[in-house]
Design an enzyme around this catalytic site. Structure first.
Site, short mmCIF file in Angstrom:
data_model
loop_
_atom_site.label_atom_id
_atom_site.label_comp_id
_atom_site.label_asym_id
_atom_site.label_seq_id
_atom_site.Cartn_x
_atom_site.Cartn_y
_atom_site.Cartn_z
N HIS A 45 0.78 -1.30 -0.09
CA HIS A 45 0.02 -0.21 -0.12
C HIS A 45 0.85 1.12 -0.22
O HIS A 45 0.65 1.98 -0.97
CB HIS A 45 -1.10 -0.13 1.22
CG HIS A 45 -1.49 1.37 1.22
ND1 HIS A 45 -2.38 2.11 0.67
CD2 HIS A 45 -1.55 2.09 2.62
CE1 HIS A 45 -2.72 3.15 1.23
NE2 HIS A 45 -2.06 3.25 2.30
N HIS A 69 4.43 6.45 5.67
CA HIS A 69 3.13 7.33 5.99
C HIS A 69 2.35 6.59 7.22
O HIS A 69 1.80 7.09 7.81
CB HIS A 69 2.29 7.90 4.96
CG HIS A 69 1.48 7.06 4.41
ND1 HIS A 69 1.75 6.24 3.28
CD2 HIS A 69 0.12 6.42 4.54
CE1 HIS A 69 0.71 5.48 2.89
NE2 HIS A 69 -0.38 5.61 3.99
N GLU A 73 1.51 5.21 12.98
CA GLU A 73 0.01 4.84 13.24
C GLU A 73 0.03 3.11 13.67
O GLU A 73 -0.53 2.66 14.44
CB GLU A 73 -0.84 5.59 12.42
CG GLU A 73 -2.25 5.42 12.89
CD GLU A 73 -2.62 6.59 13.59
OE1 GLU A 73 -3.56 6.96 13.27
OE2 GLU A 73 -1.93 7.16 14.43
N ASP A 74 0.67 2.65 12.51
CA ASP A 74 0.45 1.09 12.54
C ASP A 74 1.54 0.16 13.10
O ASP A 74 1.13 -1.11 12.78
CB ASP A 74 0.10 0.68 11.14
CG ASP A 74 -1.59 1.40 10.75
OD1 ASP A 74 -1.94 1.82 11.63
OD2 ASP A 74 -1.51 1.32 9.45
N ASP A 137 -2.72 8.52 -1.03
CA ASP A 137 -2.89 7.45 -0.14
C ASP A 137 -4.47 6.91 -0.29
O ASP A 137 -4.73 5.78 -0.61
CB ASP A 137 -2.90 7.97 1.40
CG ASP A 137 -3.34 7.07 2.56
OD1 ASP A 137 -3.13 5.86 2.39
OD2 ASP A 137 -3.94 7.51 3.26
N ASP A 258 -20.16 18.18 -25.23
CA ASP A 258 -18.82 17.81 -25.09
C ASP A 258 -18.53 16.32 -24.58
O ASP A 258 -17.47 16.13 -23.75
CB ASP A 258 -18.02 18.77 -23.92
CG ASP A 258 -18.56 18.77 -22.66
OD1 ASP A 258 -19.78 18.18 -22.70
OD2 ASP A 258 -17.84 19.23 -21.68
MN MN Z 1 -2.25 4.51 4.14
#
Ligand code: MN
Length: 501
Positions: A45, A69, A73-74, A137, A258
């Site tokens: 990811h 990123h 957190e994880d 993300d 269009d």
């Molecule tokens: Mn993420």
């Protein structure tokens, strides 16, 4: 790692490659053993998001931050460790992404409320690169959304449609906006998605030959006229954008010109106008359908010339003309502008930054006290914006509900201080009148300074105008007090003079 680098169309220096290599290994280790819902390693990811971002903004610290990123957190790895290994800049970007993840967005029918949330989102992130990471993300999560439970899918897709794709649009990143919209559209409104898709497919079947034929004839026309161009491509309207347009035209697809368009890419702006001239010489243009977004770019920086012409047997075709650089900027938006200016290209080669972003940035750089900053944020940011024009075609970006007074001070303080009247769209108007989207506003100036009253303060909605009016009123009051003081002094002097006599 080699595939990752190969997927990004940019030549990194050895030093940059080393940093990315290190971030790659660090992230891979930190997420070791974690799986995504589809069974893939979790680290696919951040890598996926980083590849998405690398297409439009191959900036090494930003890509390293994207690879990492989700680490604080994880995983057990702290932000402090990341800062030690990768430095302050990367750590700050990751921190920004984590903070932004904590902001909760509630869906709402109130469009001002939603707009305010978007602005809150921008304001919270502080650094445009944090938003770019967050958007990449989300785009990767949307591309791989099929493995999460349907109820959660709906929630994520709704949030994407309300929050993320409009922000991508505001930043001029057309490629991301389009993809985010169509991926979410399918989940949030499945029935409408299928209907629109069917409608589009039928239309394409009917008109594809037409398009190809026109493409050939246009190429032939330009070559015989000796006008240079790089390529002519066909473009098909995106489903979500078609769906919204259909709603505006009560479902009448024949009113939408269009759905398919031809796009002519040139090397220079001068060539764009030459192409336009040649097309109008050979094909009858549809009146009032020529839009020159090169002379007057859209507020998000979009530049192109659009025209619609009559084809054989009365059918109608939209043609978009732009340079290769404008095309690139329409896809990459603010990311293109920032990357170019970093690479040392001249500043004016990029599109203008959306003015509300520039303003927000300026506020962060300015040394304002926090209360004042919050007041301005409240007044100017938590409303929708309108875009109005000066008679010369400059765009002013003002909050919803802004009046002529706001406009005058936004153009120039001196114009505000000397305003005696105004014209809106060529008609006389009061300076207290509220402005609407795309009004053309002309301020009538007097030689003498205007008499500014407290009413002006009530009518002004922007903090810029209010501050200037307040300043004037304060000075004015001070002037009166000063004059009173002087008079008293004079009285005193006169009295003393008489006493002496
Ligand atoms: Mn993420």
């Amino acid at each position: 790692m080699q595939n990752f680098l190969k997927s990004i169309p940019h030549k990194f220096t050895a030093k940059e490659e080393q940093i990315l290599q290190k971030a790659f290994e660090f992230g891979n280790n930190a997420h070791k053993g974690q799986k995504r819902k589809n069974g893939d390693d979790y680290f696919t990811h951040p890598v996926g998001a980083s590849i998405i971002l690398g297409q439009i903004f191959p900036d090494t610290p930003t890509l390293a931050a994207t690879l990492l990123h989700d680490v604080p957190e994880d995983t057990g790895m702290s932000l402090e460790t990341i800062e030690k290994e990768f430095g302050k800049e990367v750590a700050r970007l990751i921190d920004g992404v984590t903070q932004l993840g904590h902001v909760r967005f509630k869906s709402s029918k109130d469009k001002y409320y939603v707009e305010n949330l978007r602005k809150l989102f921008i304001a919270t992130s502080q650094d445009i690169r944090v938003i770019l990471i967050k958007l990449a993300d989300r785009l990767h999560n949307m591309r791989t959304i099929e493995f999460i439970p349907p109820e959660k899918q709906k929630k994520v897709a709704m949030e994407t449609l309300e929050m993320y794709s409009p922000i991508a649009g505001r930043l001029g990143i057309g490629a991301w906006k389009d993809e985010l919209e169509d991926l979410s559209f399918k989940i949030v409104f499945p029935k409408e998605f299928e209907e629109t898709k069917k409608l589009l497919e039928d239309e394409l079947k009917k008109r594809n030959e037409n398009l190809k034929d026109m493409q050939k004839r246009l190429g032939h026309t330009l070559r015989t006229e000796g006008i240079k161009y790089l390529e002519i491509t066909g473009r098909v309207k995106r489903l979500y954008s078609l769906y919204n347009k259909l709603k505006r035209y009560k479902g009448d697809i024949s009113k939408i010109y269009d759905i398919m368009a031809l796009r002519i890419i040139t090397k220079s702006t001068a060539d764009c106008y030459a192409v336009l001239g040649a097309i109008h010489k050979h094909f009858q243009p549809v009146p009032n359908r020529i839009k020159d977004f090169i002379a007057t770019p859209k507020p998000n920086g979009y530049q192109s010339i659009h025209t619609t012409v009559f084809d054989k047997n009365g059918s109608i075709m939209e043609i978009q003309i732009r340079t290769d650089l404008m095309h690139e900027e329409a896809e990459r938006g603010i990311a293109a502008h920032w990357f170019y200016s970093e690479e040392g290209k001249p500043e004016n080669s990029g599109p203008m930054k959306p003015s509300w972003i520039a303003e927000l940035q300026a506020w962060h750089e300015e040394d304002t006290n926090p209360d004042e900053y919050l007041e301005r944020l409240k007044i100017d940011f938590f409303r929708d914006r309108i875009f109005v024009f000066t008679p010369k075609g400059d765009i002013k970006d003002l909050p919803h509900g802004a009046t002529v007074i706001d406009f005058a001070f936004a153009v120039h303080s001196d114009l505000g201080y000397h305003m005696m009247g105004a014209k809106i769209n060529g008609k006389m108007a009061s300076i207290y009148d509220e402005l609407s989207q795309e009004d053309v506003v002309e301020i009538i100036k007097s030689k003498k300074p205007a008499t500014i009253s407290r009413d002006w303060l009530d009518a002004a909605k922007t903090s810029g105008a209010r501050n200037k009016i307040r300043h004037y009123l304060n000075e004015h009051d001070k002037g009166i007090i000063q004059r009173v003081k002087e008079l008293k002094l004079q009285d005193f002097k006169i009295a003393r003079f008489f006493r002496k006599k």
